[in-house]
Scaffold this active site. Structure first.
Site, PDB file in Angstrom:
ATOM      1  N   LYS A  25       0.826  -1.214   0.000  1.00  0.00           N
ATOM      2  CA  LYS A  25       0.000   0.000   0.000  1.00  0.00           C
ATOM      3  C   LYS A  25       0.862   1.266   0.000  1.00  0.00           C
ATOM      4  O   LYS A  25       0.630   2.188  -0.771  1.00  0.00           O
ATOM      5  CB  LYS A  25      -0.930   0.019   1.230  1.00  0.00           C
ATOM      6  CG  LYS A  25      -1.795  -1.215   1.377  1.00  0.00           C
ATOM      7  CD  LYS A  25      -2.654  -1.159   2.623  1.00  0.00           C
ATOM      8  CE  LYS A  25      -1.895  -1.042   3.925  1.00  0.00           C
ATOM      9  NZ  LYS A  25      -1.105  -2.239   4.293  1.00  0.00           N
ATOM     10  N   ARG A 100      -9.142   1.864   9.449  1.00  0.00           N
ATOM     11  CA  ARG A 100      -8.804   0.495   9.854  1.00  0.00           C
ATOM     12  C   ARG A 100      -9.873  -0.120  10.735  1.00  0.00           C
ATOM     13  O   ARG A 100      -9.779  -1.294  11.073  1.00  0.00           O
ATOM     14  CB  ARG A 100      -7.504   0.545  10.657  1.00  0.00           C
ATOM     15  CG  ARG A 100      -6.272   0.151   9.875  1.00  0.00           C
ATOM     16  CD  ARG A 100      -5.118   0.315  10.823  1.00  0.00           C
ATOM     17  NE  ARG A 100      -4.030  -0.546  10.563  1.00  0.00           N
ATOM     18  CZ  ARG A 100      -2.919  -0.159   9.930  1.00  0.00           C
ATOM     19  NH1 ARG A 100      -2.821   1.053   9.446  1.00  0.00           N
ATOM     20  NH2 ARG A 100      -1.920  -0.989   9.790  1.00  0.00           N
ATOM     21  N   ARG A 139      11.706  -5.771   4.203  1.00  0.00           N
ATOM     22  CA  ARG A 139      11.550  -4.316   4.020  1.00  0.00           C
ATOM     23  C   ARG A 139      12.632  -3.521   4.752  1.00  0.00           C
ATOM     24  O   ARG A 139      12.981  -3.809   5.885  1.00  0.00           O
ATOM     25  CB  ARG A 139      10.182  -3.868   4.526  1.00  0.00           C
ATOM     26  CG  ARG A 139      10.051  -2.337   4.499  1.00  0.00           C
ATOM     27  CD  ARG A 139       8.653  -1.861   4.685  1.00  0.00           C
ATOM     28  NE  ARG A 139       7.969  -2.437   5.818  1.00  0.00           N
ATOM     29  CZ  ARG A 139       6.661  -2.358   6.010  1.00  0.00           C
ATOM     30  NH1 ARG A 139       5.904  -1.734   5.125  1.00  0.00           N
ATOM     31  NH2 ARG A 139       6.102  -2.911   7.062  1.00  0.00           N
ATOM     32  N   ARG A 172      11.943  -1.610  10.302  1.00  0.00           N
ATOM     33  CA  ARG A 172      10.912  -1.216  11.262  1.00  0.00           C
ATOM     34  C   ARG A 172      10.850  -2.233  12.388  1.00  0.00           C
ATOM     35  O   ARG A 172      10.898  -3.434  12.136  1.00  0.00           O
ATOM     36  CB  ARG A 172       9.551  -1.134  10.551  1.00  0.00           C
ATOM     37  CG  ARG A 172       9.240   0.239  10.024  1.00  0.00           C
ATOM     38  CD  ARG A 172       8.046   0.263   9.104  1.00  0.00           C
ATOM     39  NE  ARG A 172       6.833  -0.320   9.647  1.00  0.00           N
ATOM     40  CZ  ARG A 172       5.657  -0.279   9.033  1.00  0.00           C
ATOM     41  NH1 ARG A 172       5.539   0.326   7.859  1.00  0.00           N
ATOM     42  NH2 ARG A 172       4.592  -0.841   9.571  1.00  0.00           N
ATOM     43  N   ARG A 183      -0.078  -8.174  14.128  1.00  0.00           N
ATOM     44  CA  ARG A 183      -0.538  -7.183  13.137  1.00  0.00           C
ATOM     45  C   ARG A 183      -1.519  -7.824  12.158  1.00  0.00           C
ATOM     46  O   ARG A 183      -2.533  -7.228  11.806  1.00  0.00           O
ATOM     47  CB  ARG A 183       0.665  -6.610  12.363  1.00  0.00           C
ATOM     48  CG  ARG A 183       1.495  -5.655  13.188  1.00  0.00           C
ATOM     49  CD  ARG A 183       2.816  -5.344  12.510  1.00  0.00           C
ATOM     50  NE  ARG A 183       2.655  -4.622  11.272  1.00  0.00           N
ATOM     51  CZ  ARG A 183       3.603  -4.549  10.326  1.00  0.00           C
ATOM     52  NH1 ARG A 183       4.752  -5.175  10.498  1.00  0.00           N
ATOM     53  NH2 ARG A 183       3.390  -3.853   9.238  1.00  0.00           N
TER      54      ARG A 183
HETATM   55  P1  AP5 Z   1       4.876  -1.549   1.708  1.00  0.00           P
HETATM   56  O1  AP5 Z   1       4.449  -0.725   0.537  1.00  0.00           O
HETATM   57  O2  AP5 Z   1       5.731  -0.893   2.738  1.00  0.00           O
HETATM   58  O3  AP5 Z   1       3.617  -2.289   2.362  1.00  0.00           O
HETATM   59  P2  AP5 Z   1       2.363  -1.708   3.162  1.00  0.00           P
HETATM   60  O4  AP5 Z   1       1.156  -2.395   2.623  1.00  0.00           O
HETATM   61  O5  AP5 Z   1       2.371  -0.221   3.177  1.00  0.00           O
HETATM   62  O6  AP5 Z   1       2.693  -2.338   4.582  1.00  0.00           O
HETATM   63  P3  AP5 Z   1       2.740  -1.707   6.051  1.00  0.00           P
HETATM   64  O7  AP5 Z   1       3.425  -2.750   6.881  1.00  0.00           O
HETATM   65  O8  AP5 Z   1       3.342  -0.349   6.063  1.00  0.00           O
HETATM   66  O9  AP5 Z   1       1.248  -1.642   6.388  1.00  0.00           O
HETATM   67  P4  AP5 Z   1       0.630  -1.594   7.769  1.00  0.00           P
HETATM   68  O10 AP5 Z   1      -0.772  -1.311   7.413  1.00  0.00           O
HETATM   69  O11 AP5 Z   1       0.833  -2.779   8.638  1.00  0.00           O
HETATM   70  O12 AP5 Z   1       1.487  -0.491   8.547  1.00  0.00           O
HETATM   71  P5  AP5 Z   1       1.179   1.007   8.939  1.00  0.00           P
HETATM   72  O13 AP5 Z   1       2.428   1.762   8.780  1.00  0.00           O
HETATM   73  O14 AP5 Z   1      -0.053   1.499   8.269  1.00  0.00           O
HETATM   74  O15 AP5 Z   1       5.647  -2.831   1.104  1.00  0.00           O
HETATM   75  C1  AP5 Z   1       6.166  -3.824   1.963  1.00  0.00           C
HETATM   76  C2  AP5 Z   1       7.459  -4.373   1.357  1.00  0.00           C
HETATM   77  O16 AP5 Z   1       7.169  -5.028   0.137  1.00  0.00           O
HETATM   78  C3  AP5 Z   1       8.517  -3.310   1.013  1.00  0.00           C
HETATM   79  O17 AP5 Z   1       9.790  -3.828   1.270  1.00  0.00           O
HETATM   80  C4  AP5 Z   1       8.335  -3.074  -0.498  1.00  0.00           C
HETATM   81  O18 AP5 Z   1       9.547  -2.683  -1.127  1.00  0.00           O
HETATM   82  C5  AP5 Z   1       7.878  -4.445  -0.958  1.00  0.00           C
HETATM   83  N1  AP5 Z   1       6.944  -4.380  -2.060  1.00  0.00           N
HETATM   84  C6  AP5 Z   1       5.865  -3.564  -2.183  1.00  0.00           C
HETATM   85  N2  AP5 Z   1       5.210  -3.805  -3.315  1.00  0.00           N
HETATM   86  C7  AP5 Z   1       5.877  -4.822  -3.935  1.00  0.00           C
HETATM   87  C8  AP5 Z   1       5.668  -5.534  -5.140  1.00  0.00           C
HETATM   88  N3  AP5 Z   1       4.638  -5.275  -5.938  1.00  0.00           N
HETATM   89  N4  AP5 Z   1       6.541  -6.508  -5.480  1.00  0.00           N
HETATM   90  C9  AP5 Z   1       7.598  -6.810  -4.676  1.00  0.00           C
HETATM   91  N5  AP5 Z   1       7.838  -6.144  -3.503  1.00  0.00           N
HETATM   92  C10 AP5 Z   1       6.984  -5.168  -3.141  1.00  0.00           C
HETATM   93  O19 AP5 Z   1       0.816   0.879  10.496  1.00  0.00           O
HETATM   94  C11 AP5 Z   1       1.783   0.591  11.470  1.00  0.00           C
HETATM   95  C12 AP5 Z   1       1.110   0.632  12.851  1.00  0.00           C
HETATM   96  O20 AP5 Z   1       0.620   1.959  13.122  1.00  0.00           O
HETATM   97  C13 AP5 Z   1      -0.111  -0.278  13.028  1.00  0.00           C
HETATM   98  O21 AP5 Z   1       0.255  -1.598  13.388  1.00  0.00           O
HETATM   99  C14 AP5 Z   1      -0.874   0.457  14.148  1.00  0.00           C
HETATM  100  O22 AP5 Z   1      -0.335   0.180  15.416  1.00  0.00           O
HETATM  101  C15 AP5 Z   1      -0.634   1.921  13.836  1.00  0.00           C
HETATM  102  N6  AP5 Z   1      -1.687   2.495  12.968  1.00  0.00           N
HETATM  103  C16 AP5 Z   1      -1.486   3.037  11.726  1.00  0.00           C
HETATM  104  N7  AP5 Z   1      -2.653   3.468  11.221  1.00  0.00           N
HETATM  105  C17 AP5 Z   1      -3.606   3.189  12.146  1.00  0.00           C
HETATM  106  C18 AP5 Z   1      -5.010   3.379  12.175  1.00  0.00           C
HETATM  107  N8  AP5 Z   1      -5.675   3.940  11.151  1.00  0.00           N
HETATM  108  N9  AP5 Z   1      -5.676   2.966  13.273  1.00  0.00           N
HETATM  109  C19 AP5 Z   1      -5.032   2.405  14.322  1.00  0.00           C
HETATM  110  N10 AP5 Z   1      -3.695   2.189  14.364  1.00  0.00           N
HETATM  111  C20 AP5 Z   1      -2.986   2.581  13.270  1.00  0.00           C
END
Ligand code: AP5
Length: 228
Positions: A25, A100, A139, A172, A183
């Site tokens: 994403k 979420r 990552r 991370r 998660r």
């Molecule tokens: P990446 O693009 O980084 O993946 P992502 O889907 O963004 O994954 P996240 O882990 O960031 O999502 P998340 O929802 O768990 O974390 P968030 O930061 O929102 O890609 C991942 C890897 O794959 C990278 O290495 C990339 O290079 C590779 N890749 C990507 N696309 C590819 C492809 N097509 N082919 C090959 N490789 C590829 O949340 C973190 C924490 O914050 C949560 O756990 C929670 O505690 C808190 N939080 C955040 N938002 C909220 C909310 N709205 N409500 C409550 N808590 C929240």
């Protein structure tokens, strides 16, 4: 700011990315926001910035994020409402990591209506669980500009250094195997039900997110063109 860029037309709407951790994403949201010249909003990035600055919000969020749980709605909503209210979001924006929970989704609908933004397009990243582990454990993120890499699939040119600004690449904390499980559980229990919520509103589009980065970008852009 003139919003129309790469794709030749303005976004003029909210584009919401939903999918499990590691689905890609953030990678796609950054690229799409760059192509359309609109802001990229990421609740995860916002929290990580608060954590690194040691703000009161960051101090509250850090232990919750480190466990792999969701930060309480009230905290998330205040942060996101402030951001969406800024004028740079008026030509549209791309948001990932939010909403979420059901409460967050309801509030986002109200906010979009309040700001006269109409119905969003919700892109649902569909991907096999097996691939997620590889993407998450591989990552690395730039500690300066936040660029996302992967030691297996998207390595930087110089190991450990960002191609854009030479910043150190870091892992991370929540990408460790013991935090990835909680998660995924939080996603299944609290976020996955939003897929049905948005499907009922006929605004949800599935994208097969298992392909390479450029191919997924092409697929997302095709969905956006067809959603007009
Ligand atoms: P990446 O693009 O980084 O993946 P992502 O889907 O963004 O994954 P996240 O882990 O960031 O999502 P998340 O929802 O768990 O974390 P968030 O930061 O929102 O890609 C991942 C890897 O794959 C990278 O290495 C990339 O290079 C590779 N890749 C990507 N696309 C590819 C492809 N097509 N082919 C090959 N490789 C590829 O949340 C973190 C924490 O914050 C949560 O756990 C929670 O505690 C808190 N939080 C955040 N938002 C909220 C909310 N709205 N409500 C409550 N808590 C929240």
């Amino acid at each position: 700011m003139e919003p129309a860029h790469g794709p030749g037309d303005a976004l003029d709407r909210a584009v919401i990315f939903i999918g499990p951790p590691g689905a890609g994403k953030g990678t796609q949201a950054k690229e799409l926001a760059r192509l359309y010249g609109v802001p990229h909003l990421s609740s995860g990035d916002m929290f990580r910035e608060h954590v690194s600055r040691g703000t009161p919000l960051g101090l509250k969020a850090k232990p919750i994020m480190d466990r792999g749980d969701l930060v309480p709605d009230a905290i998330v909503l205040e942060m996101i409402e402030d951001r969406i209210a800024r004028p740079d979001c008026r030509h549209g924006f791309v948001i990932d990591g939010f909403p979420r929970t059901a409460a967050q989704a309801e509030r986002l609908s109200e906010l979009l209506e309040h700001h006269g933004m109409g119905k969003p397009v919700v892109i649902h990243f569909v991907i096999d669980r097996g691939l997620l582990m590889r993407r998450l454990t591989g990552r690395r993120m730039c500690s300066v500009g936040g660029e996302i890499y992967n030691i297996y699939d998207r390595p930087s040119k110089v190991p450990g250094r960002c191609d854009n600004d030479g910043g150190a690449l870091i892992q991370r904390y929540d990408d460790s195997e013991e935090v990835i499980g909680p998660r995924l559980k939080a996603y299944d229990q609290q976020t996955a039900p939003l897929v049905a919520y948005y499907r009922r509103q006929s605004v949800l589009r599935d994208v097969d997110a298992a392909a390479g980065v450029e191919e997924v970008t092409r697929r997302v852009m095709k969905i956006l063109r067809n959603a007009r």
